[in-house]
Design a protein around this motif. Structure first.
Motif, short mmCIF file in Angstrom:
data_model
loop_
_atom_site.label_atom_id
_atom_site.label_comp_id
_atom_site.label_asym_id
_atom_site.label_seq_id
_atom_site.Cartn_x
_atom_site.Cartn_y
_atom_site.Cartn_z
N THR A 78 59.38 2.66 -4.33
CA THR A 78 59.83 1.83 -5.44
C THR A 78 58.77 0.78 -5.72
O THR A 78 58.32 0.07 -4.82
CB THR A 78 61.17 1.14 -5.12
OG1 THR A 78 62.16 2.14 -4.86
CG2 THR A 78 61.62 0.26 -6.28
N ARG A 105 60.84 -0.73 -11.19
CA ARG A 105 61.82 -1.78 -11.51
C ARG A 105 61.12 -2.93 -12.21
O ARG A 105 60.13 -3.46 -11.72
CB ARG A 105 62.50 -2.30 -10.24
CG ARG A 105 63.50 -1.36 -9.60
CD ARG A 105 64.13 -2.02 -8.39
NE ARG A 105 64.76 -3.31 -8.74
CZ ARG A 105 65.20 -4.19 -7.83
NH1 ARG A 105 65.06 -3.93 -6.54
NH2 ARG A 105 65.75 -5.32 -8.22
N ALA A 147 61.87 -9.29 -3.74
CA ALA A 147 62.32 -7.91 -3.54
C ALA A 147 61.49 -7.21 -2.48
O ALA A 147 62.00 -6.40 -1.69
CB ALA A 147 62.24 -7.15 -4.87
N SER A 192 62.59 -8.42 0.97
CA SER A 192 63.90 -7.89 1.37
C SER A 192 63.90 -6.37 1.48
O SER A 192 64.94 -5.78 1.77
CB SER A 192 64.97 -8.33 0.37
OG SER A 192 64.71 -7.78 -0.93
N GLU A 207 63.33 -4.12 -0.91
CA GLU A 207 63.82 -3.40 -2.09
C GLU A 207 62.71 -2.69 -2.85
O GLU A 207 62.97 -1.73 -3.57
CB GLU A 207 64.54 -4.37 -3.02
CG GLU A 207 65.76 -5.04 -2.42
CD GLU A 207 66.29 -6.12 -3.35
OE1 GLU A 207 66.42 -5.86 -4.56
OE2 GLU A 207 66.57 -7.24 -2.86
#
Length: 580
Positions: free
Chosen positions: A61, A260, A270, A273, A275
């Protein structure tokens, strides 16, 4: 833009535009900064790994500062982010080494031959017979013809990001069969390797489709490649790719790739964490936030980019050449570099050209030759002579109009804010009032191309080393990337003369000489600094930033199917377990 230059506004064989001053919030091309503890910066630093070192599976991601409204990278309103997204589900016709050596991608092209016939450059593209679009349409010479027609400049209804190179083409014809395109130039042309990178489906064959079909629409059926679009949420700012069951080449290493849309602060949070798997860390603060993280690696490379300052000469108060020159002389670029590189132990030579970078052969500091220097005293004199009188508050005015300039500030990056305030103070010293206008990062492309600004900072990023080939993108009138409103037909003709010279060496020499003259007669844009690219990724994520205009591999364009996780890496086990 793209250059092949772009600011987040992108191109092939062109320039691409991107937000300037950001700390690399999208994990891509927005990082300004230097190294975390050493002035050593590799030309390319992207964890290159052969496919046999990678595991099959897992996901990745990536944050991106903007999923642009215009998703056609060949369009004038496309951006570097447009090009970045496009690369993951459309043909990568040409691959390039970090140093700028181009070669055909064998998945799409069996061969590219270049020869001179009767004083004209002729390039023959032989297409892989297995190559097809996602709807089953064969990939043929027609896409080359359409690309030429859309970007040649002949039909003014098309809105291409650039006509450079394409305007020099005399014809595009079918070769031995429909899988072969023969491109003939009007004369000898030395920059052929910078053309036809972003081929489009043959259905995109009219100005209406070229200009509008990709507005907030990725058109997955028109794509081709190892990945296909799985889902797209324009409002939520997410775009997901999965392996394409119609792909004929090497299997993609990842089971899923997600982009994203995140503001800079959100992207670093992000990443911390877990993500997202990579983020830009090109500022002191962002580097400090990842310093104690385990299982991550920070990469640093030379960035083929120019952070620039531009003035909107279509505004009456900035239409005077001397006013624009004064404003540029009022800017202390060394101070701005100190802001951008604070705490990063990084230095670089002054940026002085939009044709070449300081590390390229033939580079000349054209802006210095044109007379650019930080000289507030001279700037004040120029403004006084132009009729702008200093008021009681120190701000100049003329005929009742204050010399005020709106500077948009996109996103929430603290370095960008500090730099904007520094520019505000520098301009105040010469009697120019700068009003900083905070805006969302997602509005960048629309606001820039719509000239919704007085002065602007952004980044031009180059996808290849053929800088002089794209001189018209930066300086010609009517160019989608020259939104300063400066230039003239005379200068356009001089640039055209340079670009008709038969060899790269001649074009570089004459182009660098001409650039200083163009600057003296326009003062519409100015390079602030280049800066390296710094990003931090989870350990084991390999073959980073395969797209043009993006990050860590200098001019490199590598197959997206080779991005993946090294075997036995923590990232591989984590993402692999999620997807299994």
């Amino acid at each position: 833009m793209m250059r092949k230059t772009k600011g987040t506004i992108a191109i092939t064989g062109v320039l691409a535009l991107t937000l300037a001053g950001c700390g690399g919030g999208d994990g891509g091309s927005d990082s300004d900064g230097g190294t975390s503890g050493s002035s050593e910066v590799e030309q390319a630093d992207y964890n290159p790994q052969p496919r046999e070192n990678l595991q099959q599976g897992g996901s990745a991601t990536f944050p991106i500062s903007e999923i642009p409204e215009q998703m056609n990278p060949n369009h004038a309103q496309g951006s570097a982010n447009t090009s970045r997204i496009w690369t993951w589900y459309n043909p990568q016709m040409v691959l390039m080494s970090p140093e700028g050596e181009a070669k055909p991608n064998p998945a799409y092209l069996e061969d590219i031959t270049t020869e001179v016939v009767d004083g004209k450059t002729v390039v023959t593209y032989t297409i892989n017979p297995d190559a097809q679009w996602n709807d089953g349409t064969p990939m043929t010479w027609v896409s080359y013809e359409n690309a030429w027609k859309a970007q040649s400049g002949e039909n003014e209804e098309y809105q291409p990001s650039s006509t450079d190179g394409y305007s020099k083409i005399e014809s595009v014809e079918q070769g031995e069969d429909e899988r072969q395109a023969v491109v003939t130039f009007e004369t000898e042309y030395p920059w052929t390797e910078g053309l036809f990178w972003n081929l489009m489906h043959p259905e995109i064959d009219t100005p209406e489709k070229f200009n509008n079909a990709y507005i907030e629409e990725p058109n997955p059926e028109y794509g081709a490649g190892p990945y296909k679009v799985d889902s797209f949420d324009a409002n939520g700012g997410t775009l997901t790719f999965v392996p394409n069951d119609g792909w004929w080449g090497d299997a993609p290493m990842l089971d899923q790739v997600v982009f994203r849309q995140l503001e800079p602060t959100a992207s670093i949070n992000a990443f911390k964490s877990g993500e997202v798997d990579m983020t830009g860390t090109g500022t002191k603060d962002r580097l400090a936030q990842v310093e104690d993280m385990e299982g991550v690696t920070t990469y640093r490379s030379v960035a083929p980019q120019n952070n620039l300052f531009t003035i909107n000469a279509t505004r009456d108060k900035f239409s005077d050449l001397e006013v624009r020159k004064a404003m540029m002389m009022g800017i202390d670029r060394e101070q701005l570099k100190q802001v951008a590189f604070d705490g990063l132990d990084y230095e670089e030579e002054p940026a002085g050209s939009f044709n070449l970078y300081t590390f390229q052969e033939g580079y000349v500091n054209a802006f210095e030759d044109a007379g650019l220097e930080h000289n507030p005293e001279e700037a004040n004199s120029l403004l006084e002579e132009a009729g702008w009188t200093e008021g009681e508050d120190g701000i100049r005015s003329k005929d009742g109009t204050r010399l005020t300039a709106t500077l948009p500030l996109f996103g929430d990056d603290p370095v960008a804010k500090t730099r904007a305030r520094a520019m505000q103070q520098q301009m105040k010293e010469i009697g120019v009032e700068v009003e900083i206008d905070p805006r969302a990062a997602a509005d960048f492309s629309e606001d820039y191309t719509g000239q919704n600004w007085d002065i602007f900072t952004l980044r031009f990023t180059s996808s290849d080393p053929y800088g002089v080939a794209y001189m018209c993108q930066v300086y010609c009138t009517g160019s989608g990337l020259n939104l300063s409103g400066t230039g003239s037909e005379e200068l356009d003709e001089q640039i055209e003369e340079v670009q008709t010279l038969p060899t790269a060496e001649e074009q570089i020499s004459e182009g660098m000489d001409l650039e200083s003259e163009v600057v003296e007669k326009t003062w519409g844009i100015m390079p602030l600094y280049n800066g390296p690219s710094i990003m931090t990724a989870k350990d084991g994520l390999a073959n980073l930033t395969p797209e043009p205009y993006t990050g860590l591999d200098l001019f490199g364009v590598t197959p997206v199917e080779d991005v993946g996780w090294e075997k036995d890496s923590a990232g591989a086990s984590e993402t692999g377990s999620e997807e299994s």
